[in-house]
Design a protein around this motif. Structure first.
Motif, PDB file in Angstrom:
ATOM      1  N   GLY A 216      27.488  41.928  36.819  1.00 48.56           N
ATOM      2  CA  GLY A 216      28.857  41.842  35.998  1.00 48.56           C
ATOM      3  C   GLY A 216      30.004  42.524  36.442  1.00 48.56           C
ATOM      4  N   ALA A 217      29.879  43.524  37.247  1.00 48.63           N
ATOM      5  CA  ALA A 217      31.034  44.296  37.558  1.00 48.63           C
ATOM      6  C   ALA A 217      31.430  43.704  39.108  1.00 48.63           C
ATOM      7  CB  ALA A 217      30.484  45.972  37.806  1.00 48.63           C
ATOM      8  N   THR A 218      30.898  42.771  39.572  1.00 50.61           N
ATOM      9  CA  THR A 218      31.206  42.180  40.697  1.00 50.61           C
ATOM     10  C   THR A 218      32.446  41.135  40.713  1.00 50.61           C
ATOM     11  OG1 THR A 218      29.004  42.444  41.729  1.00 50.61           O
ATOM     12  CG2 THR A 218      30.635  40.998  42.797  1.00 50.61           C
ATOM     13  N   ILE A 219      32.266  40.334  39.928  1.00 50.33           N
ATOM     14  CA  ILE A 219      33.531  39.214  39.783  1.00 50.33           C
ATOM     15  C   ILE A 219      34.469  39.758  38.884  1.00 50.33           C
ATOM     16  CG2 ILE A 219      34.272  37.068  39.519  1.00 50.33           C
ATOM     17  CD1 ILE A 219      32.348  37.424  42.069  1.00 50.33           C
ATOM     18  N   MET A 220      35.608  40.279  39.196  1.00 48.64           N
ATOM     19  CA  MET A 220      36.324  40.824  38.029  1.00 48.64           C
ATOM     20  C   MET A 220      37.974  40.001  37.984  1.00 48.64           C
ATOM     21  SD  MET A 220      35.614  45.030  38.270  1.00 48.64           S
ATOM     22  CE  MET A 220      35.778  44.945  40.174  1.00 48.64           C
ATOM     23  N   PRO A 221      38.277  39.859  36.897  1.00 45.19           N
ATOM     24  CA  PRO A 221      39.663  39.003  36.714  1.00 45.19           C
ATOM     25  C   PRO A 221      40.758  39.430  37.643  1.00 45.19           C
ATOM     26  CG  PRO A 221      38.747  39.409  34.842  1.00 45.19           C
ATOM     27  CD  PRO A 221      38.010  40.299  35.489  1.00 45.19           C
ATOM     28  N   HIS A 222      41.015  40.895  37.801  1.00 44.97           N
ATOM     29  CA  HIS A 222      42.120  41.165  38.461  1.00 44.97           C
ATOM     30  C   HIS A 222      42.058  41.211  39.902  1.00 44.97           C
ATOM     31  CE1 HIS A 222      39.613  44.690  40.110  1.00 44.97           C
ATOM     32  NE2 HIS A 222      40.633  44.970  40.688  1.00 44.97           N
ATOM     33  N   ASN A 223      40.985  40.950  40.500  1.00 44.12           N
ATOM     34  CA  ASN A 223      40.560  40.498  42.089  1.00 44.12           C
ATOM     35  C   ASN A 223      41.263  39.090  42.216  1.00 44.12           C
ATOM     36  OD1 ASN A 223      40.039  42.675  43.493  1.00 44.12           O
ATOM     37  ND2 ASN A 223      37.869  42.462  42.978  1.00 44.12           N
ATOM     38  N   ILE A 224      40.901  38.080  41.162  1.00 39.98           N
ATOM     39  CA  ILE A 224      41.302  36.826  41.341  1.00 39.98           C
ATOM     40  C   ILE A 224      42.871  36.451  41.441  1.00 39.98           C
ATOM     41  CG2 ILE A 224      40.877  34.392  40.642  1.00 39.98           C
ATOM     42  CD1 ILE A 224      38.361  35.649  41.591  1.00 39.98           C
ATOM     43  N   TYR A 225      43.310  37.216  40.524  1.00 38.38           N
ATOM     44  CA  TYR A 225      44.626  37.095  40.358  1.00 38.38           C
ATOM     45  C   TYR A 225      45.464  37.838  41.407  1.00 38.38           C
ATOM     46  CZ  TYR A 225      44.722  35.778  35.455  1.00 38.38           C
ATOM     47  OH  TYR A 225      44.539  34.805  34.163  1.00 38.38           O
ATOM     48  N   LEU A 226      44.837  39.088  42.012  1.00 39.76           N
ATOM     49  CA  LEU A 226      45.474  39.748  43.035  1.00 39.76           C
ATOM     50  C   LEU A 226      45.542  38.832  44.373  1.00 39.76           C
ATOM     51  CD1 LEU A 226      46.777  42.183  43.824  1.00 39.76           C
ATOM     52  CD2 LEU A 226      44.558  43.206  44.492  1.00 39.76           C
ATOM     53  N   HIS A 227      44.469  38.152  44.725  1.00 36.31           N
ATOM     54  CA  HIS A 227      44.424  37.588  45.832  1.00 36.31           C
ATOM     55  C   HIS A 227      45.001  36.215  45.977  1.00 36.31           C
ATOM     56  CE1 HIS A 227      40.848  37.683  49.283  1.00 36.31           C
ATOM     57  NE2 HIS A 227      42.128  37.520  49.883  1.00 36.31           N
ATOM     58  N   SER A 228      45.442  35.602  44.880  1.00 33.69           N
ATOM     59  CA  SER A 228      45.952  34.490  44.977  1.00 33.69           C
ATOM     60  C   SER A 228      47.620  34.886  44.851  1.00 33.69           C
ATOM     61  CB  SER A 228      45.923  33.801  43.196  1.00 33.69           C
ATOM     62  OG  SER A 228      46.603  34.406  42.410  1.00 33.69           O
ATOM     63  N   SER A 229      48.015  36.154  44.930  1.00 40.24           N
ATOM     64  CA  SER A 229      49.331  36.628  44.969  1.00 40.24           C
ATOM     65  C   SER A 229      49.589  36.950  46.488  1.00 40.24           C
ATOM     66  CB  SER A 229      49.709  37.667  44.036  1.00 40.24           C
ATOM     67  OG  SER A 229      51.112  38.178  44.476  1.00 40.24           O
ATOM     68  N   LEU A 230      48.621  38.074  46.857  1.00 35.66           N
ATOM     69  CA  LEU A 230      48.553  38.612  48.154  1.00 35.66           C
ATOM     70  C   LEU A 230      48.594  37.613  49.421  1.00 35.66           C
ATOM     71  CD1 LEU A 230      46.354  41.721  47.801  1.00 35.66           C
ATOM     72  CD2 LEU A 230      48.870  41.462  47.886  1.00 35.66           C
ATOM     73  N   ALA A 231      47.880  36.446  49.159  1.00 34.05           N
ATOM     74  CA  ALA A 231      47.592  35.464  49.959  1.00 34.05           C
ATOM     75  C   ALA A 231      49.209  34.847  50.464  1.00 34.05           C
ATOM     76  CB  ALA A 231      46.865  34.336  49.724  1.00 34.05           C
ATOM     77  N   GLN A 232      49.872  35.017  49.522  1.00 35.25           N
ATOM     78  CA  GLN A 232      51.337  34.739  49.931  1.00 35.25           C
ATOM     79  C   GLN A 232      52.113  35.524  50.500  1.00 35.25           C
ATOM     80  OE1 GLN A 232      53.061  32.463  46.348  1.00 35.25           O
ATOM     81  NE2 GLN A 232      51.201  32.941  45.320  1.00 35.25           N
ATOM     82  N   SER A 233      51.836  36.751  51.016  1.00 36.54           N
ATOM     83  CA  SER A 233      52.533  37.911  51.659  1.00 36.54           C
ATOM     84  C   SER A 233      52.922  37.496  53.017  1.00 36.54           C
ATOM     85  CB  SER A 233      51.805  39.242  51.678  1.00 36.54           C
ATOM     86  OG  SER A 233      50.717  39.135  52.079  1.00 36.54           O
ATOM     87  N   ARG A 234      52.238  36.611  53.670  1.00 37.40           N
ATOM     88  CA  ARG A 234      52.454  36.233  55.107  1.00 37.40           C
ATOM     89  C   ARG A 234      53.348  35.068  55.128  1.00 37.40           C
ATOM     90  NH1 ARG A 234      49.804  40.611  54.468  1.00 37.40           N
ATOM     91  NH2 ARG A 234      48.571  41.239  56.231  1.00 37.40           N
ATOM     92  N   ARG A 235      54.352  35.248  56.142  1.00 34.97           N
ATOM     93  CA  ARG A 235      55.478  34.430  56.521  1.00 34.97           C
ATOM     94  C   ARG A 235      55.235  33.483  57.654  1.00 34.97           C
ATOM     95  NH1 ARG A 235      59.100  37.690  56.676  1.00 34.97           N
ATOM     96  NH2 ARG A 235      59.582  37.748  59.058  1.00 34.97           N
ATOM     97  N   TYR A 236      55.088  32.040  57.399  1.00 34.20           N
ATOM     98  CA  TYR A 236      54.905  31.282  58.159  1.00 34.20           C
ATOM     99  C   TYR A 236      55.404  29.820  57.672  1.00 34.20           C
ATOM    100  CZ  TYR A 236      51.005  30.211  54.915  1.00 34.20           C
ATOM    101  OH  TYR A 236      50.423  30.099  53.895  1.00 34.20           O
ATOM    102  N   ASP A 237      55.384  29.114  58.468  1.00 33.90           N
ATOM    103  CA  ASP A 237      56.171  27.426  58.015  1.00 33.90           C
ATOM    104  C   ASP A 237      54.688  26.669  57.193  1.00 33.90           C
ATOM    105  OD1 ASP A 237      57.200  25.005  57.765  1.00 33.90           O
ATOM    106  OD2 ASP A 237      57.007  24.247  59.733  1.00 33.90           O
ATOM    107  N   HIS A 238      55.137  26.890  55.729  1.00 37.61           N
ATOM    108  CA  HIS A 238      54.117  26.138  54.916  1.00 37.61           C
ATOM    109  C   HIS A 238      54.317  24.622  55.064  1.00 37.61           C
ATOM    110  CE1 HIS A 238      56.982  26.512  51.834  1.00 37.61           C
ATOM    111  NE2 HIS A 238      56.885  27.811  52.102  1.00 37.61           N
ATOM    112  N   ASN A 239      55.652  24.163  55.461  1.00 30.80           N
ATOM    113  CA  ASN A 239      55.504  22.925  55.575  1.00 30.80           C
ATOM    114  C   ASN A 239      54.648  22.070  56.809  1.00 30.80           C
ATOM    115  OD1 ASN A 239      57.364  22.547  53.281  1.00 30.80           O
ATOM    116  ND2 ASN A 239      59.041  23.450  54.551  1.00 30.80           N
ATOM    117  N   ASP A 240      54.293  23.067  57.618  1.00 26.24           N
ATOM    118  CA  ASP A 240      53.574  22.422  58.707  1.00 26.24           C
ATOM    119  C   ASP A 240      51.914  22.246  58.354  1.00 26.24           C
ATOM    120  OD1 ASP A 240      52.083  21.820  61.074  1.00 26.24           O
ATOM    121  OD2 ASP A 240      53.452  23.215  62.168  1.00 26.24           O
ATOM    122  N   PRO A 241      51.125  21.345  58.256  1.00 21.48           N
ATOM    123  CA  PRO A 241      49.618  21.225  57.825  1.00 21.48           C
ATOM    124  C   PRO A 241      48.962  22.230  58.742  1.00 21.48           C
ATOM    125  CG  PRO A 241      51.016  19.023  57.529  1.00 21.48           C
ATOM    126  CD  PRO A 241      51.877  20.127  58.398  1.00 21.48           C
ATOM    127  N   ALA A 242      49.113  21.836  60.007  1.00 20.59           N
ATOM    128  CA  ALA A 242      48.537  23.044  60.964  1.00 20.59           C
ATOM    129  C   ALA A 242      48.464  24.201  60.757  1.00 20.59           C
ATOM    130  CB  ALA A 242      48.789  22.537  62.481  1.00 20.59           C
TER     131      ALA A 242
END
Length: 438
Positions: A216-242
């Motif tokens: 019950g303590a493993t999957i926590m809401p804050h980790n899900i929200y956090l990762h969906s935001s931190l995944a956007q911290s990298r800068r690259y051409d997101h219009n390039d599918p590759a």
């Protein structure tokens, strides 16, 4: 204009192009968000369940830890996919699909969950300060305001500084427990058998309750929200599918590597409890019991050492501090995503922390800041997390199964069914835990 998640760190880290060949260079560039997320799997709440599980059942519950982290890997992967492909965090994605009244309700539910998450970090930090320096719990709690200022300081120099600090803290904690377990000389053959689940795991009521606490303590809401935001911290051409494909691949590598590290640290805690405290009639009801037990020859024999106790408390201090930092970031994501509140950075940080400190202080005065009663708040905090969980996981599964939103990265039918099934199981397990506590 599309609003950016955690604007101060959004696309702030440049990564190599997909057309460059160095795997190591790319892995290091993408590595970091996984460390911030992994902290949530080794906060003081996880410590209590792992140590208690080891002291009660030796190494038998290692299988529960292993199953929990595998499920966590699956869920965090979906969170990453939402952030990288849809370019939204979970709060933003949900807000775009529901009316304003629903956003307010979800903000309240998730704000309570963020407070509960932050609570474990604040209490863990305050207890560690008391064990190390004899500082009263009240003063230790008030001092946790300073870690918000630390976040502000390092964010001025970019998210990479925080990622580095958190990674260094994880390595330090891992080394500390590695040393303590090595000195305890556990039986490796017995440990390996604990990785396989047994029928008794579900038939023994007391063992089941501890298992539910771990899961019950493993999957926590804050980790899900956090990762969906931190995944956007990298800068690259997101219009390039590759390039998007590569960003997903390395973000998953980053997540899984750090979740394995979190599993190893929790496993070391469980092994430590199982090696030193199993059959010693020691009730590891709180951190002070462990702290005192590690230096008591009556409990751990010749392995007793004040250094062992001090290292334990120092590791608790580190995890308490870094877990509260990540929960503060998660609180900001939820507030911005659901309420669209944009405040100066220092005001957002302090507001999130004050929302946590007010109920902690209220409950602290109610129980007279007695450590045993105070640490029980960590257990009861899981109730708020459990209530918020289905409101986090079900929307994430549905959103990542939306063809219009996710395009060619949409969940296939098997992934969607597996996600919904796991979410239902986790929700039922958390409800079982709530009823056992009440």
């Amino acid at each position: 204009m599309e609003k950016k998640s955690l604007e101060e760190i959004h696309e702030s880290v440049e990564v190599p192009s997909v057309y460059e060949t160095s795997f190591l260079q790319k892995f290091l560039a993408y590595s970091g968000p996984g460390a911030l997320v992994a902290v949530g799997y080794m906060d003081p709440g996880n410590w209590l369940t792992s140590l208690s599980g080891g002291s009660e059942y030796r190494y038998e519950l290692l299988s529960v830890l292993l199953m929990s982290i595998i499920v966590a890997m699956f869920m965090q992967t979906l969170s990453i996919k939402l952030g990288v492909v849809a370019r939204q965090d979970l709060a933003q994605a949900i807000s775009a699909k529901i009316p304003k009244s629903g956003r307010y309700i979800l903000w309240i539910i998730n704000e309570l969950a963020m407070v509960a998450t932050d609570m474990t970090g604040v209490i863990g930090t305050a207890v560690a300060l008391r064990l190390l320096f004899g500082l009263p719990l009240l003063y230790g709690i008030l001092l946790t305001i300073l870690d918000v200022l630390i976040v502000l300081l390092f964010l001025r120099f970019g998210i990479r500084r925080i990622e580095f600090i958190v990674l260094a803290a994880i390595l330090t904690v891992g080394i500390i427990f590695g040393i303590e377990v090595f000195r305890a000389h556990p039986n490796l053959a017995t440990i390996s058998t604990g990785l396989l689940p047994t029928n008794d795991l579900w038939q023994n009521h007391k063992k089941l309750i501890i298992s539910l606490g771990i899961m019950g303590a493993t999957i926590m809401p804050h980790n899900i929200y956090l990762h969906s935001s931190l995944a956007q911290s990298r800068r690259y051409d997101h219009n390039d599918p590759a390039q998007v494909d590569e960003a997903l691949r390395f973000a998953k590598w980053d997540s899984n590597v750090h979740l394995v590290a979190a599993f190893l640290i929790n496993a070391l805690l469980l092994v430590l409890g199982g090696t030193l405290f199993f059959h010693t009639n020691s009730n590891l009801a709180n951190f002070e019991d462990v702290f005192n037990g590690l230096k008591s020859a009556n409990i751990v024999g010749t392995l007793a050492s004040p250094i062992m106790s001090e290292l334990f408390a120092f590791a608790l201090l580190l995890t308490g501090l870094i877990s509260s930092i990540t929960s503060t970031l998660s609180g900001q994501i939820v507030m911005e995503g659901y309420l669209n509140i944009r405040l100066p950075l220092w005001q957002r940080r302090l507001l999130t922390r004050l929302v946590t400190l007010i109920p902690i202080l209220f409950m602290g005065f109610a129980v007279g800041f007695k450590e045993q009663d105070f640490e029980n708040l960590i257990v009861y905090a899981q109730i708020a997390l459990s209530v918020a969980l289905p409101f986090t996981l079900y929307p994430m599964i549905i959103l990542t199964s939306n063809k219009k939103l996710m395009g060619r990265h949409v969940n296939n039918k098997l992934t969607m069914i597996l996600g919904l099934t796991l979410t239902t199981i986790i929700t039922l397990l958390n409800l079982r835990l709530i009823f056992s506590i009440l």
